[in-house]
Design an enzyme around this catalytic site. Structure first.
Site, mmCIF file in Angstrom:
data_model
loop_
_atom_site.group_PDB
_atom_site.id
_atom_site.type_symbol
_atom_site.label_atom_id
_atom_site.label_comp_id
_atom_site.label_asym_id
_atom_site.label_seq_id
_atom_site.Cartn_x
_atom_site.Cartn_y
_atom_site.Cartn_z
ATOM 1 C CG ASP A 345 -1.863 1.128 1.282
ATOM 2 O OD1 ASP A 345 -2.409 1.467 0.226
ATOM 3 O OD2 ASP A 345 -2.061 1.703 2.361
ATOM 4 C CD GLU A 438 -8.473 23.530 6.876
ATOM 5 O OE1 GLU A 438 -9.380 24.131 6.301
ATOM 6 O OE2 GLU A 438 -8.518 23.266 8.105
ATOM 7 C CE LYS A 491 -7.455 25.735 2.923
ATOM 8 N NZ LYS A 491 -8.491 26.147 3.846
ATOM 9 C CB THR A 594 -2.136 3.346 -3.685
ATOM 10 O OG1 THR A 594 -2.631 4.454 -2.938
ATOM 11 C CG2 THR A 594 -1.844 3.802 -5.113
ATOM 12 C CG ASP A 596 -3.307 8.225 -3.012
ATOM 13 O OD1 ASP A 596 -4.356 8.479 -2.410
ATOM 14 O OD2 ASP A 596 -2.183 8.385 -2.517
ATOM 15 N NE ARG A 648 -9.160 7.773 -7.907
ATOM 16 C CZ ARG A 648 -9.144 8.706 -6.975
ATOM 17 N NH1 ARG A 648 -8.979 8.343 -5.706
ATOM 18 N NH2 ARG A 648 -9.270 9.966 -7.269
ATOM 19 C CG ASP A 674 -2.052 1.826 6.473
ATOM 20 O OD1 ASP A 674 -2.695 1.504 5.460
ATOM 21 O OD2 ASP A 674 -1.616 2.980 6.669
ATOM 22 C CG ASN A 677 -7.828 -0.296 2.104
ATOM 23 O OD1 ASN A 677 -7.362 -0.113 3.220
ATOM 24 N ND2 ASN A 677 -7.287 0.219 1.030
#
Length: 996
Positions: A345, A438, A491, A594, A596, A648, A674, A677
């Site tokens: 991962d 943030e 922002k 991953t 992402d 994805r 971790d 999933n």
């Protein structure tokens, strides 16, 4: 009520893509109303129909089941048979020793495996205990288990999602779905219907849904329950985990299978030898003949091997715990050496799981930012005047404060936020609360002295316009206490920021009208940052003389001054690139799976070396999960190579990847992760590796190994230790089995020595047990902690088709065993002939049984037994040094001494003395006596054994070479070999080898 049943039935049985439906279609299908909710009668009926909103599954492994699986393994079964026979003939010494070995082997294995908690219980504990649900026009707090499909659930910041929801209202709602998707950034939610594509939309892209056990980090929302219990996304993971659990329980590692075959083979040999004993004695089964048969069985069976293997594994577990790797299953240790692929991962495993600002384009100038994690320490670098690539010119803090564009950029990062960053004195560490994006901006601002506390001395908070998914920005207004002016800081998405700005601040801090080139430049840098896996935000500000409470958001966010874009990402761990390179040098392929975005995954993979420059643009090196999942197994098998990066990912994607790897020849897969999933894939993999610090309980319980420091580098250390341990298993297996062969040689040939038609024992049962348990076992244990080779990670993984019992190991076992046995037997024969003055056997009657021994008549036999015993004991001790290398000299090679082996050797020498010279022990227990001139005969046997061993190894080196070792990885330079184990000196003080 019958109409409702017709509507509800498909919901329970059919797969419906609610994210492709509108809110109205979802309400109609589930027969619910977002203004009134379900009635109690409807809710109770549905609860009876679909069941409680819980993750049912395996109750875990029972204590009895774990105990019985460790007690009745192949090794213990053989030993139990020997124990029963020994007890039947009342040979209590042997019986006690065997039962001690059985108890030790069973106990260590049992306690090691039983440390794990129940996997399904960990899943259940993660659930939210209560939920706020609309029923009968009222919002009630009910137990999570009572939530049913069609319920209307209200969400606020900090809530754990109680079930899978189709959102019908989302106000600034962001949800942390990392446990399902692996993404480090919370997902922004909306309510609009999604459009169907060619492939199924992944969980991470279902922006109008919320999923059970994820966490609302910002905003509020309302959702319609579309799935409960095992019908949820996390429930599907629980089902997959249960299936892989059942598959894994029946599987055994190659070493376990090899040991099983060896023990049953030796049992067959023992039975055959027993028949031979009976045949030689014409099948007159007396207690004496039966005792001899048992002695042969004891000699052929390596009683110490199960205990030595288990203790060696336990020592390996202790050592690896110091290296931050907790071994939950002992069998994983030997399997590590066969790992060919590591599927990892990204978030929290290869990366730090903490967003950090990396690059920014502010006021027409390009910058890089140094520093890692949430520690507010770093520098702002810009390209040196004479360089187009390198960022080497450090921007002084004074310039940052004096430059209007840099000043306001930091103001936006510090104040346009609802998160916080603070230093925890008790833990001496920086802590953060809030959104990761943030927090990254706060860290960036604090690196240059812009903290909320410091700024609040001059500025007073006035208004906040929170992030809105429609306008894609957040804006705050502060009042300057000294000047009375109002500062507007905003922002958000770059296009959103450019849309509300008429001017921009230039490199020279001039306010100029925006022209088309500014938009093109910022888009260029945004694409550059995005291609490097960064999340990009635009920054803007304005300074106004007045501000009214009646000012609308649209009025406030108008005619601002554009500053630029800032890029942040989840950086790789410092050790990741080095670890990936070490794996590649060891012939291990590292793959990333991953949740992402593909661009982010590709950028990180390239940065840490998973994808080389040559492979960056090759087909299928990087794939999207939707494409990968839709491929048929035969199409996957037809691919030249499987993808190195899959983006994805869903839980099923990772399982599919492991299945595809398993179908390929000689693939042994380790899966790291971790999140929840990752748990099904971790359970299905040959070696499952979980992150202990940031990992979920479910993943830890599904794994074979847990890394306490969440460091991918620890995986490399674990694999190296696994390779070393397997090599050492080969060394002490050779030592133990060759010792057993030598004993069998003495006893089998001893059948032909008879006195008055009775077979004479060249060795007593007590001597054989002593050789197996006292002489051999400490040496074997010392070989089990042998140092690792310097180049242990410079060799490819051990092939799956390879066996511990290679041709070379079998040959070595027979050669060394025959040599030691023959030398011992020759010493026995010479002693009898010398003591009896050329008569081979006289006055040696009834010296086998434990009762009725005539010590005068058995004196010669006792001396001869002593000589045979001492010869074989010393040869076995010497053979320990021989087993350190299968082809290199064990005596004349410059190398660091294995102090454990030296201690075991000296201990063996000391423990021989009581058996030779202490009355009662020597004659009553071991049935031998002290010797004199025969020590010269023993010395000759030792010298001959060493000379023969060196000649044998020299021949092997000449024929096979030094680099083709089959049972160990050879040392390149013994002076640089590391010691992997800690030893104790005589005072119990810990002694550590200094690692080079």
């Amino acid at each position: 009520m019958s109409d409702k049943e017709v509507i509800i039935e498909p919901v329970e049985e059919e797969k419906i893509d609610y994210h492709l439906l509108t809110v109205d279609e979802t309400k109609k299908l589930l027969h619910t109303d977002v203004t009134t909710g379900l009635t109690e009668e409807e809710a109770n009926e549905r609860l009876q129909r679909v069941g409680a909103n819980e993750l049912y599954g395996s109750s875990g492994t029972s204590t009895l089941k774990v105990f019985l699986s460790n007690l009745f393994n192949s090794m213990n079964i053989v030993l139990l048979i020997a124990f029963i026979v020994s007890a039947c003939v009342q040979d209590w010494v042997e019986a006690i020793v065997l039962i001690v070995v059985i108890v030790t082997n069973t106990g260590i294995g049992f306690f090691q495996e039983f440390k794990s908690e129940k996997t399904m219980e960990a899943l259940k504990k993660m659930s939210s205990p209560t939920a706020r649900v609309l029923r009968n026009h009222e919002v009630n707090i009910i137990p999570c288990r009572d939530v049913v499909p069609g319920d209307i659930v209200y969400l606020e910041e900090g809530d754990v999602i109680p079930a899978d929801l189709r959102l019908c209202e989302a106000v600034n709602l962001e949800i942390d779905e990392s446990l399902l998707t692996g993404e480090s950034v919370p997902a922004t939610k909306q309510i609009n219907q999604l459009e169907a594509g060619e492939n199924e939309i992944s969980v991470g892209d279902r922006t109008n849904c919320a999923f059970k056990n994820s966490l609302a980090t910002k905003g509020r929302g309302i959702g319609i329950v579309i799935g409960t219990g095992l019908k949820t996304e996390v429930g599907k993971i629980a089902v997959m985990l249960e299936k892989s659990e059942n598959k894994s329980q029946s599987g055994k590692t190659p070493l376990q299978k090899t040991m099983d075959r060896m023990m049953f083979l030796l049992l067959g040999v023992a039975v055959l030898l027993a028949i031979v004993v009976f045949a030689v004695n014409k099948f007159k089964i007396t207690s004496e003949v039966l005792l001899y048969a048992i002695s042969l069985a004891v000699a052929i069976l390596p009683e110490g091997l199960p205990a030595v293997v288990t203790v060696t594994m336990a020592v390996g577990v202790r050592h690896m715990a110091k290296e931050k790797a907790i071994i939950r299953r002992l069998a994983a240790l030997e399997a590590l050496g066969q790992v060919t692929d590591v599927c990892s991962d990204k978030t929290g495993t290869l990366t730090q799981s903490k967003m950090v600002v990396k690059s920014c384009y502010l006021g027409e100038e390009d910058y890089e930012v140094t520093g890692v994690g949430i520690i507010p320490e770093g520098k702002l670098l810009r390209k040196a005047p004479d360089s187009n690539k390198k960022y080497t010119d450090e921007v002084p803090v004074t310039e940052i404060n004096e430059s209007q564009r840099l000043h306001y950029a930091n103001m936006v990062c510090a104040l346009c936020s609802t998160s916080s960053l603070f230093y925890e004195k008790e833990e001496s560490a920086w802590k953060s609360i809030g959104d990761p994006t943030e927090i990254a901006l706060l860290v960036f601002a604090q690196k240059f002295g812009y903290t909320k506390e410091k700024i609040s001395e001059k500025f007073e908070f006035v208004m906040e316009h929170p992030f809105d998914a429609v306008v894609k920005r957040m804006t705050v207004i502060y009042k300057n206490k000294e000047t009375g002016q109002y500062v507007i800081l905003s922002k958000g998405a770059m296009e959103s920021q450019l849309g509300i700005c008429n001017n921009y601040i230039s490199k020279d801090n001039q306010i100029l009208p925006i022209h088309p080139d500014i938009g093109k430049l910022n888009k260029k840098f945004m694409m550059r940052f995005a291609s490097r896996g960064m999340r990009v935000l635009g920054l803007s500000y304005a300074v106004r003389d007045s501000y009214s409470e009646d000012t609308t958001r649209e009025q406030a966010e108008n005619d601002l001054i554009y500053i630029g874009v800032i890029g942040m990402y989840d950086p790789p761990r410092e050790e990741s690139a080095t670890s990936v390179r070490m794996c590649q040098e060891a012939g291990i392929i590292v793959r990333m799976a991953t949740g992402d975005h593909p661009a982010t995954a590709k950028a990180i993979a390239a940065e840490i070396g998973i994808i080389s420059k040559e492979n960056m643009n090759k087909k299928n090196v990087v794939m999207v999960a939707s494409d990968f999942d839709n491929m048929r197994p035969e199409d996957l098998d037809a691919m030249t190579y499987l993808p190195l990066v899959i983006a994805r990912c869903t839980p099923q994607t990772k399982v599919t990847l492991i299945e595809a790897l398993h179908r390929r020849h000689e693939k042994f897969v380790a899966m790291t992760g971790d999140g929840v999933n990752d748990a099904p894939a971790i359970k299905m993999a040959d070696i499952g590796i979980a992150m202990g610090k940031g990992g979920s309980d479910v993943t830890k319980q599904a794994s074979s190994i847990t890394l306490t420091d969440d460091n991918f580098a620890s995986i490399v250390s674990a694999i190296a230790s696994g390779r070393r341990i397997f090599t050492n298993i080969g060394k002490f297996t050779l030592h133990l089995l060759s010792g057993n062969v030598s004993e069998v040689v003495v006893l089998v040939l001893g059948l032909f020595f008879k006195d008055q038609n009775n077979s004479v024992f060249p060795m007593s049962p007590a001597q054989i047990l002593y050789l197996n348990m006292v002489t051999s076992s400490p040496i074997a244990l010392a070989l089990g902690v042998e140092r690792a080779a310097k180049d242990v990670m410079h060799h490819p993984p051990r092939p799956l088709s390879s066996s511990l019992f290679s041709k070379e190991l079998i040959l070595d076992t027979m050669i060394y065993g025959l040599l030691m046995g023959i030398l011992s037997l020759i010493s026995y024969i010479i002693t009898i002939i010398a003591e009896n003055k050329s008569d081979l056997l006289t006055n040696n009657i009834s010296c086998n049984d434990s009762e009725g021994i005539d010590e005068d008549k058995c004196h010669v036999g006792f001396i001869a037994r002593g000589v045979a015993f001492y010869t074989l004991s010393l040869l076995i001790l010497i053979h320990g040094f021989n087993c350190r290398h299968n082809r290199k000299s064990g005596f004349f090679t410059k190398q660091k001494m294995n102090r454990a082996l030296l201690f075991a050797f000296l201990l063996g020498l000391v423990l021989i003395l009581p058996t030779a010279y202490i009355p009662y022990i020597n004659d009553k227990v071991f049935k031998q006596t002290y010797i004199s001139w025969q020590w010269a005969l023993i010395a000759f046997s030792i010298i001959f054994f060493i000379a023969f061993s060196e000649l044998y190894k020299a021949i092997k080196r000449r024929v096979w070479g030094l680099d083709l070792a089959l049972i160990e990885l050879q040392y390149e330079d013994e002076d640089d070999v590391d010691s992997d184990e800690d030893l104790d000196d005589d005072d119990g003080n810990e002694i550590k080898e200094v690692k080079n």
